[in-house]
Design a protein around this motif. Structure first.
Motif, PDB file in Angstrom:
ATOM      1  N   HIS A 143       0.675  -1.150  -0.023  1.00 56.97           N
ATOM      2  CA  HIS A 143       0.033   0.024  -0.003  1.00 56.97           C
ATOM      3  C   HIS A 143       0.747   1.240  -0.215  1.00 56.97           C
ATOM      4  N   LEU A 144       1.816   1.297   0.725  1.00 55.38           N
ATOM      5  CA  LEU A 144       2.779   2.457   0.721  1.00 55.38           C
ATOM      6  C   LEU A 144       3.782   2.594  -0.325  1.00 55.38           C
ATOM      7  N   GLU A 145       4.202   1.574  -0.661  1.00 56.98           N
ATOM      8  CA  GLU A 145       5.220   1.598  -1.825  1.00 56.98           C
ATOM      9  C   GLU A 145       4.463   1.477  -3.138  1.00 56.98           C
ATOM     10  N   LEU A 146       3.503   1.074  -3.292  1.00 53.68           N
ATOM     11  CA  LEU A 146       2.658   1.171  -4.621  1.00 53.68           C
ATOM     12  C   LEU A 146       1.424   1.486  -4.692  1.00 53.68           C
ATOM     13  N   PRO A 147       1.250   2.784  -4.057  1.00 55.11           N
ATOM     14  CA  PRO A 147      -0.205   3.345  -4.008  1.00 55.11           C
ATOM     15  C   PRO A 147      -1.032   3.473  -5.081  1.00 55.11           C
ATOM     16  N   ASN A 148      -0.524   3.644  -6.235  1.00 55.46           N
ATOM     17  CA  ASN A 148      -1.220   3.519  -7.475  1.00 55.46           C
ATOM     18  C   ASN A 148      -1.896   2.443  -7.697  1.00 55.46           C
ATOM     19  N   ARG A 149      -1.195   1.078  -7.480  1.00 51.67           N
ATOM     20  CA  ARG A 149      -1.937  -0.417  -7.584  1.00 51.67           C
ATOM     21  C   ARG A 149      -2.828  -0.592  -6.394  1.00 51.67           C
ATOM     22  N   TYR A 150      -2.306  -0.204  -5.184  1.00 49.27           N
ATOM     23  CA  TYR A 150      -3.016  -0.470  -4.211  1.00 49.27           C
ATOM     24  C   TYR A 150      -3.433   0.981  -3.140  1.00 49.27           C
ATOM     25  N   PRO A 151      -4.235   1.435  -3.498  1.00 51.07           N
ATOM     26  CA  PRO A 151      -4.463   2.842  -3.041  1.00 51.07           C
ATOM     27  C   PRO A 151      -5.308   2.805  -1.573  1.00 51.07           C
ATOM     28  N   THR A 152      -5.581   1.783  -1.164  1.00 51.54           N
ATOM     29  CA  THR A 152      -6.213   1.655   0.205  1.00 51.54           C
ATOM     30  C   THR A 152      -5.182   0.192   0.826  1.00 51.54           C
ATOM     31  N   LEU A 153      -5.210   0.228   2.263  1.00 50.71           N
ATOM     32  CA  LEU A 153      -4.812  -0.990   2.639  1.00 50.71           C
ATOM     33  C   LEU A 153      -5.555  -2.108   2.516  1.00 50.71           C
ATOM     34  N   GLU A 154      -6.810  -1.812   2.312  1.00 48.36           N
ATOM     35  CA  GLU A 154      -7.779  -2.874   2.245  1.00 48.36           C
ATOM     36  C   GLU A 154      -7.571  -3.620   0.671  1.00 48.36           C
ATOM     37  N   SER A 155      -7.253  -2.933  -0.188  1.00 51.23           N
ATOM     38  CA  SER A 155      -6.898  -3.447  -1.656  1.00 51.23           C
ATOM     39  C   SER A 155      -5.579  -4.167  -1.646  1.00 51.23           C
ATOM     40  N   ALA A 156      -4.676  -3.628  -0.752  1.00 48.91           N
ATOM     41  CA  ALA A 156      -3.348  -4.516  -0.847  1.00 48.91           C
ATOM     42  C   ALA A 156      -3.770  -5.813  -0.079  1.00 48.91           C
ATOM     43  N   VAL A 157      -4.513  -5.763   0.941  1.00 53.03           N
ATOM     44  CA  VAL A 157      -4.972  -6.948   1.725  1.00 53.03           C
ATOM     45  C   VAL A 157      -5.757  -8.093   0.741  1.00 53.03           C
ATOM     46  N   ALA A 158      -6.583  -7.466  -0.126  1.00 54.08           N
ATOM     47  CA  ALA A 158      -7.492  -8.275  -1.072  1.00 54.08           C
ATOM     48  C   ALA A 158      -6.519  -8.864  -2.010  1.00 54.08           C
ATOM     49  N   HIS A 159      -5.554  -8.231  -2.337  1.00 53.98           N
ATOM     50  CA  HIS A 159      -4.440  -8.867  -3.400  1.00 53.98           C
ATOM     51  C   HIS A 159      -3.609  -9.891  -2.656  1.00 53.98           C
ATOM     52  N   VAL A 160      -3.175  -9.630  -1.337  1.00 52.31           N
ATOM     53  CA  VAL A 160      -2.355 -10.655  -0.665  1.00 52.31           C
ATOM     54  C   VAL A 160      -3.186 -12.038  -0.531  1.00 52.31           C
ATOM     55  N   ARG A 161      -4.544 -11.635  -0.157  1.00 50.50           N
ATOM     56  CA  ARG A 161      -5.242 -12.921   0.295  1.00 50.50           C
ATOM     57  C   ARG A 161      -5.430 -13.851  -1.087  1.00 50.50           C
ATOM     58  N   LYS A 162      -5.510 -13.016  -2.031  1.00 55.07           N
ATOM     59  CA  LYS A 162      -5.944 -13.978  -3.333  1.00 55.07           C
ATOM     60  C   LYS A 162      -4.445 -14.625  -3.642  1.00 55.07           C
ATOM     61  N   GLU A 163      -3.618 -13.947  -3.655  1.00 57.11           N
ATOM     62  CA  GLU A 163      -1.986 -14.724  -4.159  1.00 57.11           C
ATOM     63  C   GLU A 163      -1.749 -15.705  -3.068  1.00 57.11           C
ATOM     64  N   ARG A 164      -2.017 -15.517  -1.694  1.00 58.13           N
ATOM     65  CA  ARG A 164      -1.744 -16.621  -0.637  1.00 58.13           C
ATOM     66  C   ARG A 164      -2.718 -17.466  -0.608  1.00 58.13           C
ATOM     67  N   GLN A 165      -3.763 -17.381  -1.313  1.00 61.10           N
ATOM     68  CA  GLN A 165      -4.796 -18.604  -1.554  1.00 61.10           C
ATOM     69  C   GLN A 165      -5.326 -18.727   0.039  1.00 61.10           C
ATOM     70  N   LEU A 166      -6.007 -17.731   0.503  1.00 65.01           N
ATOM     71  CA  LEU A 166      -6.473 -17.738   1.741  1.00 65.01           C
ATOM     72  C   LEU A 166      -7.833 -17.632   1.549  1.00 65.01           C
ATOM     73  N   HIS A 167      -8.775 -18.619   2.214  1.00 69.91           N
ATOM     74  CA  HIS A 167     -10.189 -18.897   1.854  1.00 69.91           C
ATOM     75  C   HIS A 167     -11.051 -17.712   2.629  1.00 69.91           C
ATOM     76  N   PRO A 168     -12.027 -17.695   1.701  1.00 67.97           N
ATOM     77  CA  PRO A 168     -12.856 -16.300   2.415  1.00 67.97           C
ATOM     78  C   PRO A 168     -13.346 -16.787   4.046  1.00 67.97           C
ATOM     79  N   ASP A 169     -13.599 -17.788   4.219  1.00 67.00           N
ATOM     80  CA  ASP A 169     -13.938 -18.225   5.589  1.00 67.00           C
ATOM     81  C   ASP A 169     -13.157 -18.109   6.710  1.00 67.00           C
TER      82      ASP A 169
END
Length: 206
Positions: A143-169
């Motif tokens: 979020h801090l280093e690539l703000p254009n790609r991850y303008p919010t902390l939530e958007s960065a978390v969403a990306h990491v969850r996806k790539e880390r294969q964390l289940h929605p539950d």
């Protein structure tokens, strides 16, 4: 009892950090303690987020000190932050964790025999399960280093969850709410720092 869903020991989160040309991974204790897996993925730097987990990466060919344990360089550069997975961390610890990760990426080792690991390579950020502490830190960093790609902390978390294969539950604890709140505070503090006291080293384009 919370159900834990399967995930790989190591996940590629960012294949090439702009300006640094290295990949950023998140993993668990299994990944961090597997030299073959680290070498296979070009990892040269390991950042341990967990306080309740120690991994010996020191070269075993180094003789121990008298009446002591083996010490000295290992096959990987190793940094430890030491966060609790939940409440109990000072908010400043997440702030420090961000700067440690950033420094580990940008640190330039001197050309001396006592610094044998000078080659830059990919970075693994890990904790015990690779699902909360490491997820929080990497999300804050993106979020801090690539703000254009991850303008919010939530958007960065969403990306990491996806790539880390964390289940929605399990999203309610990946990351833990206390860690996310600490990251939110750290993000605000760092942005305020850059506004009030801009510094060439801090504001350089990554």
């Amino acid at each position: 009892m919370t159900k834990h869903y399967p995930r790989p020991p190591m996940s590629l989160i960012e294949p090439c950090l702009p300006g640094r040309n290295v990949a950023l991974y998140i993993g668990d204790s299994q990944a961090a303690s597997s030299p073959a897996l680290l070498e296979e993925n070009g990892i040269t730097t390991v950042i341990n987020c967990a306080v309740n987990l120690d991994i010996n990466l020191v070269d075993t060919s180094v003789p121990p000190t008298p009446n002591g344990l083996i010490q000295g360089p290992g096959k990987f550069r190793y940094y430890k932050i030491g966060m609790i997975d939940g409440p109990g961390n000072p908010h400043e610890q997440m702030l420090a964790a961000y700067f440690i990760l950033r420094a580990a990426l940008d640190q330039i080792m001197p050309d001396k025999p006592s610094y044998p690991l000078r080659e830059k390579g990919n970075v693994l950020v890990h904790c015990r399960g690779g699902r909360s502490r490491s997820v929080t830190l990497v999300s804050l960093f993106l979020h801090l280093e690539l703000p254009n790609r991850y303008p919010t902390l939530e958007s960065a978390v969403a990306h990491v969850r996806k790539e880390r294969q964390l289940h929605p539950d399990e999203w309610f604890e990946t990351p833990k709410p206390e860690l996310f709140e600490a990251a939110r505070i750290a993000a605000r503090q760092i942005k305020q720092l850059l506004q009030e006291a801009p510094d060439e080293q801090l504001t350089q384009v990554c």
